[in-house]
Design a protein around this motif. Structure first.
Motif, mmCIF file in Angstrom:
data_model
loop_
_atom_site.group_PDB
_atom_site.id
_atom_site.type_symbol
_atom_site.label_atom_id
_atom_site.label_comp_id
_atom_site.label_asym_id
_atom_site.label_seq_id
_atom_site.Cartn_x
_atom_site.Cartn_y
_atom_site.Cartn_z
ATOM 1 N N ILE A 45 -34.269 -13.483 25.057
ATOM 2 C CA ILE A 45 -35.216 -12.483 25.524
ATOM 3 C C ILE A 45 -36.345 -12.430 24.507
ATOM 4 O O ILE A 45 -36.144 -12.731 23.327
ATOM 5 C CB ILE A 45 -34.573 -11.096 25.717
ATOM 6 C CG1 ILE A 45 -34.186 -10.464 24.373
ATOM 7 C CG2 ILE A 45 -33.365 -11.168 26.630
ATOM 8 C CD1 ILE A 45 -33.790 -9.000 24.490
ATOM 9 N N ASN A 46 -37.539 -12.071 24.956
ATOM 10 C CA ASN A 46 -38.711 -12.064 24.093
ATOM 11 C C ASN A 46 -39.015 -10.644 23.634
ATOM 12 O O ASN A 46 -39.225 -9.753 24.462
ATOM 13 C CB ASN A 46 -39.922 -12.634 24.841
ATOM 14 C CG ASN A 46 -39.685 -14.057 25.303
ATOM 15 O OD1 ASN A 46 -39.388 -14.924 24.498
ATOM 16 N ND2 ASN A 46 -39.784 -14.295 26.609
ATOM 17 N N VAL A 47 -39.027 -10.425 22.330
ATOM 18 C CA VAL A 47 -39.388 -9.130 21.730
ATOM 19 C C VAL A 47 -40.622 -9.379 20.874
ATOM 20 O O VAL A 47 -40.562 -10.124 19.890
ATOM 21 C CB VAL A 47 -38.238 -8.557 20.895
ATOM 22 C CG1 VAL A 47 -38.644 -7.229 20.266
ATOM 23 C CG2 VAL A 47 -36.986 -8.372 21.755
ATOM 24 N N THR A 48 -41.747 -8.740 21.225
ATOM 25 C CA THR A 48 -43.039 -9.121 20.627
ATOM 26 C C THR A 48 -43.526 -8.203 19.519
ATOM 27 O O THR A 48 -44.505 -8.537 18.855
ATOM 28 C CB THR A 48 -44.112 -9.176 21.729
ATOM 29 O OG1 THR A 48 -44.260 -7.875 22.316
ATOM 30 C CG2 THR A 48 -43.731 -10.168 22.818
ATOM 31 N N ASN A 49 -42.883 -7.029 19.289
ATOM 32 C CA ASN A 49 -43.419 -6.118 18.284
ATOM 33 C C ASN A 49 -42.351 -5.568 17.333
ATOM 34 O O ASN A 49 -42.387 -5.816 16.150
ATOM 35 C CB ASN A 49 -44.157 -4.962 18.959
ATOM 36 C CG ASN A 49 -44.781 -4.012 17.955
ATOM 37 O OD1 ASN A 49 -45.476 -4.444 17.031
ATOM 38 N ND2 ASN A 49 -44.526 -2.726 18.109
ATOM 39 N N LYS A 50 -41.375 -4.817 17.863
ATOM 40 C CA LYS A 50 -40.402 -4.135 17.016
ATOM 41 C C LYS A 50 -38.988 -4.414 17.488
ATOM 42 O O LYS A 50 -38.678 -4.334 18.680
ATOM 43 C CB LYS A 50 -40.664 -2.622 17.022
ATOM 44 C CG LYS A 50 -39.664 -1.805 16.185
ATOM 45 C CD LYS A 50 -39.913 -0.309 16.305
ATOM 46 C CE LYS A 50 -41.198 0.083 15.606
ATOM 47 N NZ LYS A 50 -41.378 1.555 15.575
ATOM 48 N N LEU A 51 -38.092 -4.720 16.531
ATOM 49 C CA LEU A 51 -36.672 -4.883 16.794
ATOM 50 C C LEU A 51 -35.917 -3.964 15.834
ATOM 51 O O LEU A 51 -36.011 -4.121 14.617
ATOM 52 C CB LEU A 51 -36.242 -6.340 16.591
ATOM 53 C CG LEU A 51 -34.755 -6.653 16.770
ATOM 54 C CD1 LEU A 51 -34.276 -6.247 18.149
ATOM 55 C CD2 LEU A 51 -34.492 -8.134 16.515
ATOM 56 N N GLU A 52 -35.175 -3.001 16.404
ATOM 57 C CA GLU A 52 -34.547 -1.955 15.596
ATOM 58 C C GLU A 52 -33.106 -1.753 16.049
ATOM 59 O O GLU A 52 -32.838 -1.441 17.208
ATOM 60 C CB GLU A 52 -35.338 -0.655 15.752
ATOM 61 C CG GLU A 52 -34.912 0.472 14.852
ATOM 62 C CD GLU A 52 -35.827 1.667 15.042
ATOM 63 O OE1 GLU A 52 -35.458 2.560 15.833
ATOM 64 O OE2 GLU A 52 -36.913 1.698 14.429
ATOM 65 N N ASN A 53 -32.151 -1.927 15.125
ATOM 66 C CA ASN A 53 -30.721 -1.771 15.421
ATOM 67 C C ASN A 53 -30.096 -0.974 14.275
ATOM 68 O O ASN A 53 -29.993 -1.477 13.155
ATOM 69 C CB ASN A 53 -30.066 -3.152 15.551
ATOM 70 C CG ASN A 53 -28.603 -3.062 15.904
ATOM 71 O OD1 ASN A 53 -28.235 -2.446 16.896
ATOM 72 N ND2 ASN A 53 -27.758 -3.686 15.099
#
Length: 565
Positions: A153-161
């Protein structure tokens, strides 16, 4: 006295009461585009005649294209938000909040123009292989979970876990942003590093180009048929053909994918006399609704093909070499000329070949369906077309019924079909008989449904019977049958969990049965529950997702899902 001395318990149970009142009144809204404009906010486009709220169950079926047009974010507190079609979210956000909020992105789904997808408070989601998803921000916290099984999947700005959330699955995240947080013990694909490059792909995934049919609606060469108004470059760009589109590859040259690109076919593609070459870690994914016709499918240099049950494959040649892998789970694919599995190639799965050619090579180290002999006859595969050519066969639970669908391309001397059902894979009984066409060269679709007496795992077998009495049995399929009656308020916690799970809202005057199933539907264990004995040890279970069915003394039941960390 209880409420005076326990004010927080009063608040807690009051909130629970409100929660269950909201969810018990939920309805299922299915998008049918009755208004004809494809807009979310048009009440005529929903089968209920009104626009769903965030507390309703929502279904966007395969083949439907929806544009979310309210100028506001969408906060979801219902049970089931299922996306099988195309959803353009208009730059807004989807916020999944609380149990039992679940978003399911099917293999045929395309999601784009989504500003944010966030999960909180044990909400969860899954993305199936073949889906195309592009979002700006992906956020998880507070025991939320997401399973990604599509290639990327494409995440273009922020990835938060963070805060005991988890991202799992066999897929990946192509992350091109700069804001990355991974502070949760659940990790991202088991990785707990705070450095993005350790856990996800950093801009290494491919751009996805989707066929939208805005040009002539058919030909690959028409640039207006693609969402970027330019022809895709399969060497660097993934390509998606959604369900509902019939595409003709008319460029003449062979079609070659490489550099980890994905060719996702959920509609149909006809390559004519051209060859499909999958190279360099590329992936061919043919959905259950997909159809592929062409001269050749060739997999090499670590390329993988996933051919799903229900898909239709008709080619002259198959070649798998140099660590290529073909996962063939469709009932039978039609091959008219050559089958070659060589040089570390593998063909595996529970499907079969309808082969009428003369060239068969099986020197690949992975074999073909576990057979390593170089003789087609010795391996025991069908050599000629079957009297009845089955091109689709599925078993699903829909509206508290088990629905069996199958489809034939041709029928010769076909008297009837028999549908068997049972609680295990050995003891079956006939529950439906459906008349066949006799002799036919046209595609014929069949459907029948039934309601089992008791909930649990139900095994279904399809049999075809000739006028002469000869029989052909097809694959045994299983589903978890859990009619939604009066147990919707029972819940499992914590979720995800490591050592034990508990069951909330059990009645004091009931003894319940439970049945624990793996993600594949295999029964792991069973037993009894009541208000005092309401926990289940899961410490010895492998990591992954599970379903536990709870059944009361009146045989009402509910299916609860949880993640084992």
């Amino acid at each position: 006295m209880f409420f005076k001395t326990n004010p927080y318990k009063l608040i807690f149970f009051s909130c629970l009461l409100v929660f269950f009142q909201v969810n018990l009144s939920a309805q299922t809204f299915t998008f049918n585009n009755g208004g004809g404009d494809g807009l979310w906010n048009n009440a005529s486009n929903w089968d209920q005649g009104s626009v769903p709220s965030g507390s309703d169950d929502i279904d966007i079926p395969s083949g439907q294209s929806v544009t979310y047009d309210p100028n506001a974010d969408f906060t979801y507190t219902g049970s089931s938000f299922t996306i099988s079609g195309t959803l353009n979210f208009g730059g807004q956000k989807i916020k999944m909040r609380g149990t039992p909020s679940t978003i399911t992105v099917a293999s045929t789904a395309v999601i784009n123009n989504l500003n944010e997808l966030s999960f909180e408070n044990t909400s969860n989601g899954s993305v199936a292989s073949g889906a195309s998803v592009t979002i700006e921000d992906l956020k998880l916290k507070n025991f939320a979970s997401l399973t990604i099984n599509t290639n990327c999947i494409n995440v273009t700005n922020k990835l938060e876990n963070k805060n005991v959330a988890s991202i799992a699955g066999s897929g990946c995240i192509d992350f091109t942003g700069s804001n990355y947080t991974n502070s949760s013990s659940g990790g991202i694909f088991g990785c707990t590093s705070g450095t993005a490059s350790d856990c996800v792909t950093i801009g290494g995934g491919s751009t996805t180009v989707t066929f939208n049919g805005d040009g002539d609606g058919e030909n690959w060469s028409d640039t207006d048929n693609w969402d970027g108004d330019a022809l895709p470059n399969p060497e660097t760009e993934s390509v998606t053909i959604p369900d509902g589109f019939d595409v003709v590859y008319d460029l003449g040259d062979n079609l070659e994918f490489e550099n980890s690109t994905i060719f996702s076919v959920c509609g149909s593609i006809n390559l004519g006399s051209s060859h499909l070459h999958m190279l360099g870690n590329s992936n061919l994914s043919v959905c259950p609704t997909g159809a592929f016709t062409g001269h050749e499918i060739k997999l090499e240099d670590d390329a993988i093909a996933d051919l799903a049950d229900g898909s239709t494959i008709n080619v002259e040649q198959i070649e798998v070499i140099n660590n290529g892998i073909m996962n063939l789970n469709v009932q039978c694919i039609t091959i008219t000329d050559e089958i070659k599995n060589k040089n570390s190639g593998t063909i595996q799965g529970d499907g079969c070949f309808d082969f009428s050619g003369s060239t068969f090579q099986n020197s690949g180290t992975g074999g073909i369906f576990g057979c390593f002999d170089n003789s087609f006859e010795t391996c025991g595969f069908p050599l000629v077309s079957l009297p009845v050519e089955l091109i689709g066969y599925s078993v699903k639970v829909i509206n508290n019924e088990i629905v069996v669908r199958w489809e034939t391309a041709t029928e010769i001397d076909n008297s009837h079909f028999e549908i068997f059902a049972g609680s295990d894979e050995e003891d079956f009984e006939v529950i439906r008989t459906v008349k066949g066409k006799g002799n036919s060269i046209e595609t014929t679709k069949y459907v029948t449904a039934f309601k089992p007496i008791l909930p649990g795992v139900i095994y279904v077998k399809l049999r075809q019977v000739d006028f002469s009495g000869d029989q052909t049995d097809y694959d045994i399929k299983s589903v978890i049958y859990s009619p939604t009656l009066v147990l919707d308020d029972i819940y499992v916690y914590p979720n995800p969990a490591k050592k034990i799970v508990s069951f909330g809202n059990l009645s004091s005057d009931q003894t319940y049965q439970y049945k624990l199933f793996s993600h594949e539907g295999t029964l792991i264990q069973s037993g009894n529950l009541d208000l005092l004995e309401n926990t289940l040890s899961i410490a010895a279970l492998p990591l992954g997702s599970y379903t536990v069915m709870v059944i009361d003394e009146q045989f009402h039941s509910t299916a609860l899902r949880f993640i084992k960390l």
